[in-house]
Enzyme design. Structure first.
Site: not given
Length: 350
Positions: A81, A183-185, A187
């Site tokens: 990462k 979280g509604v980015g 993905v």
């Protein structure tokens, strides 16, 4: 002899590399957890951290998760990462920093393969790719493996959520199933649209409240404050933001029967998997359910297959989840522990 480096999440990583570039201002970390199965693949995120220790800890946790994710997805790749440190919240990474990060990747001579993650994009990966060929998630022709991993991750999480609803709720359809999405980015937003099409009752939250409200209006869903969504009474809680949100403090507040979402490193500590299990909450281990993106960019980098092959592999994500759940039911061990054991065995550390 075991050496204590002062980082509890250091897990015999093969290398932890720190980079600075004075000209561009780049400060970056590349953590390589394992190359037992192949080059260490994992995206790079651009994020503002409270300090360098927090950034190193995130890189250590995320790279280990990538080793497990790639192994459980049957990819011939290890886990790594990248983390690029923003100097302040909301900062946008510049071209010079992207180029410097590309040179950092190139210096590892193929041991680490990067792709986009939080704060990155296809366009930014194109800049990184001017300095190294060890990059994926680049724009590709229609029908080819690769490109933005977000939509493919969302589709895999969607399939996993449906499998979890069958397992944990006995639901053969998502119609009427109440799902709280944190979280509604790329993905979480993609997941919300897929579930809305199935008739699920959605509750949405995001640190960007206006983004959650806009998507809720589009889908006929409910938007709530980001701080309250975890404790709502729902059937499924789906974390799709940043990690370490399931803790000794937050788990007692959960009022869902299932936790299934795309965020990485959802469990703050190993013991938190036991806390979920002790409460009878079905858990879909994050690195199993969210493997769609790495399947997509991994096959792109390896040159193995097209979008049809990506879809076929993503379709098998529920099968791996069922394997974990079955073993958990057989042994009485938490799903998180079962998944870790399976992954560790696959990378030769079991």
């Amino acid at each position: 002899m075991t050496i204590d480096w002062g980082f509890p999440d250091f897990d015999d990583h093969e290398g932890v590399h720190l980079f600075t570039d004075r000209a561009s201002g780049l400060r970056a970390i590349i953590a390589v957890h394992s190359t037992a199965l192949g080059p260490a693949a994992g995206g790079v995120r651009f994020w503002h951290y409270a300090g360098s220790d927090a950034a190193i800890t995130d890189a250590l946790r995320l790279s280990r998760g990538m080793s497990y994710k790639n192994a459980m997805a049957n990819l011939p790749m290890g886990g790594g990462k990248g983390v690029v440190l923003a100097s302040q919240p909301g900062e946008v990474i510049g071209t010079a920093q992207l180029e410097a990060f590309g040179r950092a990747v190139e210096s590892l001579q193929g041991k680490y393969v990067t792709a986009e993650d939080v704060g990155m994009s296809e366009e930014r990966m194109k800049v990184v790719a001017t300095q190294t060929r060890h990059v994926s998630g680049l724009p590709v022709a229609a029908g080819s493996a690769g490109g933005d991993p977000g939509p493919v991750t969302a589709r895999g999480v969607y399939l996993g959520v449906k499998a979890a609803a069958r397992r944990g709720l006995g639901a053969d359809s998502m119609a009427g199933v109440r799902v709280a999405i944190q979280g509604v980015g790329s993905v979480g937003g993609g997941l919300a649209r897929l579930l809305a099409a199935d008739g699920a009752k959605l509750v949405l939250a995001d640190v960007n409240a206006e983004r959650a409200k806009a998507l809720a209006a589009e889908l006929g869903a409910e938007a709530v404050d980001a701080d309250s969504i975890l404790s709502l009474e729902t059937d499924i809680f789906s974390p799709n933001a940043l990690g370490a949100i399931l803790t000794e403090t937050s788990i007692p507040l959960l009022r869902a029967k299932v936790v299934a979402g795309g965020a990485n490193n959802q469990l703050a500590l190993r013991q938190d998997g036991h806390r979920l299990h002790d409460r009878g909450i079905l858990y879909a281990p994050d690195y199993v359910i969210n493997a769609g993106g790495i399947i997509n960019v991994g096959l792109e980098y390896l040159g193995q297959g097209d979008r049809a092959e990506v879809d076929a592999r993503v379709n098998r994500i529920p099968d791996r989840l069922i394997e974990v759940w079955d073993e958990s039911a057989r042994t009485g061990d938490p799903e998180s522990e079962v998944a870790d054991r399976l992954a560790q065995k696959l990378i030769g550390r079991g």
